[in-house]
Design a protein around this motif. Structure first.
Motif, PDB file in Angstrom:
ATOM      1  N   THR A 341       0.863  -1.177   0.000  1.00 31.46           N
ATOM      2  CA  THR A 341       0.000   0.000   0.000  1.00 31.46           C
ATOM      3  C   THR A 341       0.900   1.228   0.000  1.00 31.46           C
ATOM      4  OG1 THR A 341      -0.184   0.046   2.423  1.00 31.46           O
ATOM      5  CG2 THR A 341      -1.884  -1.159   1.201  1.00 31.46           C
ATOM      6  N   LYS A 358      -3.581   0.610  -3.244  1.00 32.11           N
ATOM      7  CA  LYS A 358      -3.091  -0.761  -3.158  1.00 32.11           C
ATOM      8  C   LYS A 358      -2.372  -1.102  -4.451  1.00 32.11           C
ATOM      9  CE  LYS A 358      -4.756  -5.549  -3.137  1.00 32.11           C
ATOM     10  NZ  LYS A 358      -5.969  -6.398  -3.115  1.00 32.11           N
ATOM     11  N   SER A 359      -1.201  -1.709  -4.362  1.00 33.66           N
ATOM     12  CA  SER A 359      -0.446  -2.146  -5.533  1.00 33.66           C
ATOM     13  C   SER A 359      -0.902  -3.541  -5.937  1.00 33.66           C
ATOM     14  CB  SER A 359       1.056  -2.162  -5.238  1.00 33.66           C
ATOM     15  OG  SER A 359       1.517  -0.882  -4.855  1.00 33.66           O
ATOM     16  N   ASP A 360      -1.210  -3.721  -7.211  1.00 33.48           N
ATOM     17  CA  ASP A 360      -1.698  -5.015  -7.692  1.00 33.48           C
ATOM     18  C   ASP A 360      -1.024  -5.323  -9.023  1.00 33.48           C
ATOM     19  OD1 ASP A 360      -3.001  -7.270  -8.502  1.00 33.48           O
ATOM     20  OD2 ASP A 360      -5.030  -6.463  -8.312  1.00 33.48           O
ATOM     21  N   THR A 366      -4.680   0.658 -13.921  1.00 32.85           N
ATOM     22  CA  THR A 366      -5.025   1.350 -12.681  1.00 32.85           C
ATOM     23  C   THR A 366      -6.519   1.649 -12.654  1.00 32.85           C
ATOM     24  OG1 THR A 366      -2.829   2.320 -12.412  1.00 32.85           O
ATOM     25  CG2 THR A 366      -4.659   3.505 -11.397  1.00 32.85           C
ATOM     26  N   ARG A 421     -15.669   1.318  -5.704  1.00 32.02           N
ATOM     27  CA  ARG A 421     -14.779   0.658  -4.766  1.00 32.02           C
ATOM     28  C   ARG A 421     -15.185   0.917  -3.319  1.00 32.02           C
ATOM     29  NH1 ARG A 421     -10.241  -1.352  -7.009  1.00 32.02           N
ATOM     30  NH2 ARG A 421      -9.153  -1.293  -4.997  1.00 32.02           N
ATOM     31  N   TYR A 426      -9.392   0.194  -0.297  1.00 31.78           N
ATOM     32  CA  TYR A 426      -8.579   1.243  -0.900  1.00 31.78           C
ATOM     33  C   TYR A 426      -9.293   1.853  -2.109  1.00 31.78           C
ATOM     34  CZ  TYR A 426      -5.244  -1.208   2.002  1.00 31.78           C
ATOM     35  OH  TYR A 426      -4.624  -1.809   3.076  1.00 31.78           O
ATOM     36  N   LEU A 429      -6.431   1.603  -6.982  1.00 31.23           N
ATOM     37  CA  LEU A 429      -5.655   0.394  -7.213  1.00 31.23           C
ATOM     38  C   LEU A 429      -4.617   0.699  -8.284  1.00 31.23           C
ATOM     39  CD1 LEU A 429      -6.735  -3.253  -7.388  1.00 31.23           C
ATOM     40  CD2 LEU A 429      -5.547  -2.303  -9.379  1.00 31.23           C
TER      41      LEU A 429
END
Length: 449
Positions: A341, A358-360, A366, A421, A426, A429
């Motif tokens: 995060t 949040k990193s995904d 994004t 969301r 979060y 993303l």
């Protein structure tokens, strides 16, 4: 900072010394790179004026630029910009004290297709009949074109996007993709395979010309939609060449791609393109306009060029990355790591807000929450995408908007999808479009408030 006086750089000492030619371009097109490389090959100094390096300020009644240049070639893609007046304002600041090829006032006059057609008509240059109205009622009644078919097209746009052939009784909208639209007479050339002609004008001369043939099952000839090209430079009729030069001159353009059609022996100017591409033209003719544009800029800046050298350089389309491309300021050591995060800043031009994201690495794109999109004024919608949701069955269609995301000191522009969301922790993303080049440390997490 390097300072530039309001009166501009002086060239009184030696007209043969290198000229600093700025190419104003916030994108990475082949054309921009080719012009910059041509300036260098002609023995002068190219300067790529980009978002990463260009700045201007007014101090003590003087207008200053960094980096400073003596002349500017305007390559801003205003027809694709969400807010074209913002970019034209930047070009206007240079034009206040520097020679600018394709000056902003001329670009404004040329980029609106109906407005350009009106200017050409007033100058006695033949164009297809056209009709513009501003409500659903008026565009569908009154002085509609009398031909059986017309082209419904956006007043500002490129590559033939969203153009359509309509019948005399078809209902049309005064808008296409939220931009004003108009009707233009559909000119039937009477040939088995539809084609038009593009002549590229630089400094009042035709440097190359090509025929563009429409692909099968298509009436548009644009290279972007698969049109085939053929050299027409030597065969361009004198009348078509004259109209091309006069059209560019009437609109005040130093360089432009002029599109023409011939019906029953009469030539018409369809459009005049301020930032016409070089790829199709070079493929057809083996001639690149870039060295001619570079030479014109150098001469406008008070320098000299060898015309034979220009012709030699025009035989190659050198679109390699020029050495003058500015680099982004390096991040502090260790900043190439992003946490599972991360606190980021998100903006769409109107407002900027901070949020925990949040990193995904499993997500290609994004995404941002509806509320975040509303708060930063995101829009217009540039596309829609089908996204597989991890929390819901099947795929969902989501709107896509262009936003700016800041991680640490680095800003990136991405096209992000918008979704609800609210049920997630979060609001933002970060997908691979932002995370590319970062190491994701899943142990690093932003402390949440």
């Amino acid at each position: 900072m390097n300072e530039a006086s309001g009166s501009g750089p002086s060239r009184t000492a030696d007209a043969a010394s290198p000229v600093r030619v700025g190419v104003l371009s916030f994108h990475n097109s082949k054309e921009t790179k080719a012009i910059l490389n041509a300036v260098h090959a002609l023995g002068h100094e190219p300067v790529w004026l980009r978002e990463e390096n260009a700045r201007s300020w007014i101090e003590d009644e003087n207008l200053r630029f960094d980096p400073d240049v003596e002349v500017v070639a305007n390559r801003l893609l205003t027809t694709k910009a969400v807010q074209p007046l913002d970019e034209l304002g930047i070009a206007t600041s240079y034009a206040a004290s520097r020679p600018v090829l394709n000056p902003p006032a001329a670009v404004v006059q040329a980029m609106h297709k109906y407005g350009a057609a009106a200017t050409l008509t007033a100058a006695g240059i033949p164009v297809p009949d056209a009709y513009m109205a501003f409500s659903h009622q008026t565009i569908n009644e009154g002085n509609r074109l009398t031909n059986e078919k017309a082209v419904h097209k956006s007043a500002i746009g490129t590559h033939g996007d969203r153009m359509a052939v309509v019948g005399a009784d078809d209902a049309v909208s005064p808008y296409i993709a939220r931009r004003r639209a108009f009707l233009q007479e559909f000119i039937d050339t009477g040939t088995d395979r539809p084609f038009d002609v593009r002549a590229y004008v630089v400094g009042g001369r035709i440097v190359a010309a090509m025929k563009r043939y429409a692909p099968s099952d298509e009436w548009r000839t644009n290279v972007a939609v698969g049109g085939e090209v053929e050299d027409f430079t030597a065969d361009l009729p004198d009348e078509a060449a004259r109209l091309s030069r006069e059209a560019a001159d009437a609109l005040g353009l130093d360089y432009a791609g002029v599109d023409l059609l011939c019906r029953d022996g009469v030539w018409y100017v369809l459009e005049v393109n301020v930032t016409a591409g070089f790829k199709g033209l070079f493929e057809a003719t083996g001639i690149s306009p870039a060295p001619y544009i570079a030479a014109l800029a150098i001469e406008r800046g008070g320098g000299r060029v060898d015309s034979d050298r220009v012709a030699d350089l025009a035989e190659v389309l050198d679109d390699s990355v020029p050495a003058c491309k500015p680099s982004v300021d390096p991040e502090p050591e260790g900043s190439a790591t992003v946490g599972y995060t991360e606190r980021v800043t998100v903006s769409a031009g109107q407002h900027a807000i901070d949020a925990v994201a949040k990193s995904d690495t499993g997500a290609r794109r994004t995404s941002i929450d509806f509320d975040v999109a509303a708060e930063i004024g995101a829009g217009p919608i540039v596309d829609t995408v089908l996204v597989k949701s991890g929390s819901r069955a099947g795929r969902q269609k989501r709107p896509v908007v262009e936003i700016d995301v800041k991680i640490g000191r680095q800003w990136q522009t991405v096209t992000a999808s918008i979704e609800n969301r609210n049920h997630m922790t979060y609001p933002v993303l970060l997908g691979r479009d932002v995370l590319d080049g970062y190491h994701v440390d899943v142990r690093k997490r932003e402390r949440e408030e």
